[in-house]
Design a protein around this motif. Structure first.
Motif, PDB file in Angstrom:
ATOM      1  N   ASP A   1      54.181  35.144  46.765  1.00 13.09           N
ATOM      2  CA  ASP A   1      53.007  35.274  47.641  1.00 13.09           C
ATOM      3  C   ASP A   1      51.893  36.048  46.945  1.00 13.09           C
ATOM      4  N   ILE A   2      52.264  37.093  46.214  1.00 10.61           N
ATOM      5  CA  ILE A   2      51.253  37.897  45.519  1.00 10.61           C
ATOM      6  C   ILE A   2      50.549  37.052  44.459  1.00 10.61           C
ATOM      7  N   ILE A   3      51.348  36.282  43.706  1.00 12.40           N
ATOM      8  CA  ILE A   3      50.780  35.464  42.629  1.00 12.40           C
ATOM      9  C   ILE A   3      49.819  34.425  43.203  1.00 12.40           C
ATOM     10  N   LYS A   4      50.253  33.704  44.235  1.00 13.23           N
ATOM     11  CA  LYS A   4      49.388  32.670  44.825  1.00 13.23           C
ATOM     12  C   LYS A   4      48.170  33.297  45.505  1.00 13.23           C
ATOM     13  N   GLY A   5      48.352  34.483  46.087  1.00 15.41           N
ATOM     14  CA  GLY A   5      47.268  35.106  46.840  1.00 15.41           C
ATOM     15  C   GLY A   5      46.239  35.818  45.987  1.00 15.41           C
ATOM     16  N   THR A   6      46.587  36.154  44.745  1.00 15.73           N
ATOM     17  CA  THR A   6      45.627  36.879  43.907  1.00 15.73           C
ATOM     18  C   THR A   6      45.131  36.040  42.720  1.00 15.73           C
ATOM     19  N   TYR A   7      45.636  34.816  42.582  1.00 14.03           N
ATOM     20  CA  TYR A   7      45.165  33.967  41.475  1.00 14.03           C
ATOM     21  C   TYR A   7      43.671  33.675  41.646  1.00 14.03           C
ATOM     22  N   ASN A   8      42.910  33.875  40.581  1.00  8.22           N
ATOM     23  CA  ASN A   8      41.469  33.620  40.615  1.00  8.22           C
ATOM     24  C   ASN A   8      40.725  34.467  41.639  1.00  8.22           C
ATOM     25  N   ALA A   9      41.248  35.650  41.918  1.00  9.21           N
ATOM     26  CA  ALA A   9      40.584  36.529  42.884  1.00  9.21           C
ATOM     27  C   ALA A   9      39.289  37.073  42.281  1.00  9.21           C
ATOM     28  N   SER A  10      38.438  37.624  43.140  1.00  6.44           N
ATOM     29  CA  SER A  10      37.107  38.007  42.664  1.00  6.44           C
ATOM     30  C   SER A  10      36.974  39.495  42.347  1.00  6.44           C
ATOM     31  N   THR A  11      38.024  40.297  42.564  1.00  3.43           N
ATOM     32  CA  THR A  11      37.875  41.725  42.261  1.00  3.43           C
ATOM     33  C   THR A  11      38.767  42.129  41.091  1.00  3.43           C
ATOM     34  N   VAL A  12      38.345  43.167  40.408  1.00  4.36           N
ATOM     35  CA  VAL A  12      39.099  43.686  39.266  1.00  4.36           C
ATOM     36  C   VAL A  12      40.490  44.145  39.720  1.00  4.36           C
ATOM     37  N   ALA A  13      40.549  44.785  40.894  1.00  5.95           N
ATOM     38  CA  ALA A  13      41.834  45.292  41.393  1.00  5.95           C
ATOM     39  C   ALA A  13      42.818  44.143  41.637  1.00  5.95           C
ATOM     40  N   GLN A  14      42.327  43.068  42.256  1.00  5.09           N
ATOM     41  CA  GLN A  14      43.202  41.918  42.537  1.00  5.09           C
ATOM     42  C   GLN A  14      43.615  41.234  41.229  1.00  5.09           C
ATOM     43  N   ASN A  15      42.692  41.166  40.273  1.00  6.98           N
ATOM     44  CA  ASN A  15      43.023  40.553  38.981  1.00  6.98           C
ATOM     45  C   ASN A  15      44.115  41.350  38.267  1.00  6.98           C
ATOM     46  N   GLY A  16      44.055  42.663  38.381  1.00  2.00           N
ATOM     47  CA  GLY A  16      45.074  43.517  37.765  1.00  2.00           C
ATOM     48  C   GLY A  16      46.435  43.281  38.388  1.00  2.00           C
ATOM     49  N   ILE A  17      46.445  43.151  39.700  1.00  2.00           N
ATOM     50  CA  ILE A  17      47.704  42.866  40.403  1.00  2.00           C
ATOM     51  C   ILE A  17      48.234  41.507  39.957  1.00  2.00           C
ATOM     52  N   PHE A  18      47.353  40.509  39.929  1.00  2.00           N
ATOM     53  CA  PHE A  18      47.779  39.173  39.493  1.00  2.00           C
ATOM     54  C   PHE A  18      48.393  39.221  38.096  1.00  2.00           C
ATOM     55  N   ASN A  19      47.670  39.835  37.144  1.00  2.00           N
ATOM     56  CA  ASN A  19      48.130  39.837  35.754  1.00  2.00           C
ATOM     57  C   ASN A  19      49.534  40.428  35.624  1.00  2.00           C
ATOM     58  N   ASN A  20      49.770  41.542  36.272  1.00  2.00           N
ATOM     59  CA  ASN A  20      51.062  42.220  36.115  1.00  2.00           C
ATOM     60  C   ASN A  20      52.186  41.543  36.889  1.00  2.00           C
ATOM     61  N   ILE A  21      51.914  41.135  38.118  1.00  2.00           N
ATOM     62  CA  ILE A  21      52.984  40.516  38.922  1.00  2.00           C
ATOM     63  C   ILE A  21      53.321  39.115  38.395  1.00  2.00           C
ATOM     64  N   SER A  22      52.319  38.384  37.924  1.00  2.00           N
ATOM     65  CA  SER A  22      52.628  37.058  37.383  1.00  2.00           C
ATOM     66  C   SER A  22      53.409  37.190  36.073  1.00  2.00           C
ATOM     67  N   GLN A  23      53.059  38.170  35.251  1.00  2.00           N
ATOM     68  CA  GLN A  23      53.818  38.373  34.015  1.00  2.00           C
ATOM     69  C   GLN A  23      55.239  38.865  34.316  1.00  2.00           C
ATOM     70  N   LEU A  24      55.382  39.646  35.364  1.00  2.00           N
ATOM     71  CA  LEU A  24      56.725  40.080  35.785  1.00  2.00           C
ATOM     72  C   LEU A  24      57.554  38.834  36.123  1.00  2.00           C
ATOM     73  N   TRP A  25      56.984  37.967  36.949  1.00  6.84           N
ATOM     74  CA  TRP A  25      57.682  36.734  37.353  1.00  6.84           C
ATOM     75  C   TRP A  25      57.970  35.840  36.141  1.00  6.84           C
ATOM     76  N   ASN A  26      56.955  35.673  35.290  1.00  6.69           N
ATOM     77  CA  ASN A  26      57.119  34.804  34.115  1.00  6.69           C
ATOM     78  C   ASN A  26      58.307  35.249  33.263  1.00  6.69           C
ATOM     79  N   HIS A  27      58.408  36.550  33.011  1.00  7.01           N
ATOM     80  CA  HIS A  27      59.493  37.040  32.160  1.00  7.01           C
ATOM     81  C   HIS A  27      60.844  36.948  32.864  1.00  7.01           C
ATOM     82  N   ASN A  28      60.866  37.145  34.188  1.00  9.55           N
ATOM     83  CA  ASN A  28      62.128  36.937  34.925  1.00  9.55           C
ATOM     84  C   ASN A  28      62.657  35.529  34.674  1.00  9.55           C
TER      85      ASN A  28
END
Ligand code: MN3
Length: 202
Positions: free
Chosen positions: A56-83
């Motif tokens: 949900d976090i990945i889908k909800g923050t992808y291409n978001a417009s704020t720096v904070a949301q982009n930071g969340i996307f980058n880290n949570i998506s990379q967490l998922w990717n490596h899992n």
């Protein structure tokens, strides 16, 4: 609830025969992957995402417009990717299940053609990112490449196989030779049973 760093599904030296060193897994899993977990947890704390699933976090923050949301996307998506990435590999010497082989033949002409396309996607990803074998929402198989932490979930696709082409993934074992790393990944590291299972569950 905070996310946790999953253990590798094998020992740190289990992939040495397949061409991925203990040192690579120590850096890549114990340090890089852990950093995504720690930073991701810190960034979602106290936000609307704190108790949401990774998906949900990945889908909800992808291409978001704020720096904070982009930071969340980058880290949570990379967490998922490596899992996913650790599960997609395993000790060498296991064959591709025949049903998967037939599916790849139907989709790409031959297993060799599939490998060629997958390697070309990984080599063609300029800078950091991933290349993927995905099942799209219409059921077709295709090969994609994504930049940085972007992954198939962002496009409603199922990840069947993914290869990390960030330099930290191959520089210790292959130095600057990304094509050799990708070829070795397909020939000696992929856990094809995991790929077949993902396809069966898609
Ligand atoms: Mn990585």
């Amino acid at each position: 609830m905070a996310f946790e760093l999953p253990n590798l599904p094998y020992a740190h030296d289990a992939l040495v025969d397949g061409g991925m060193s203990k040192e690579t897994l120590e850096y890549h899993h114990d340090l890089h992957h852990k950093a995504y977990v720690d930073n991701g947890n810190k960034l979602i704390e106290g936000t609307e995402w704190a108790d949401k699933s990774m998906e949900d976090i990945i889908k909800g923050t992808y291409n978001a417009s704020t720096v904070a949301q982009n930071g969340i996307f980058n880290n949570i998506s990379q967490l998922w990717n490596h899992n996913q990435f650790w599960e997609m590999m395993g000790p060498s010497g296991r064959d591709m299940p025949s049903e998967l082989e037939a599916t790849l033949r139907d989709s790409f002409g031959s297993v060799d053609k599939f490998k060629e396309e997958f390697i070309a996607a990984g080599v063609g990803q300029f800078g950091s990112g991933w290349c993927w074998l995905v099942r799209d929402d219409e059921g077709g198989l295709k090969i994609t490449k994504t930049e940085n932490g972007v992954n198939p979930l962002c496009f409603g696709q199922t990840a069947l196989l993914g290869c990390d082409v960030w330099e930290h993934s191959y520089y210790i074992d292959f130095r600057n030779k990304r094509p050799a790393y990708l070829t070795n990944f397909l020939d000696n590291l992929v856990n094809w049973e995991n790929v077949a299972m993902r396809l069966a569950n898609a």
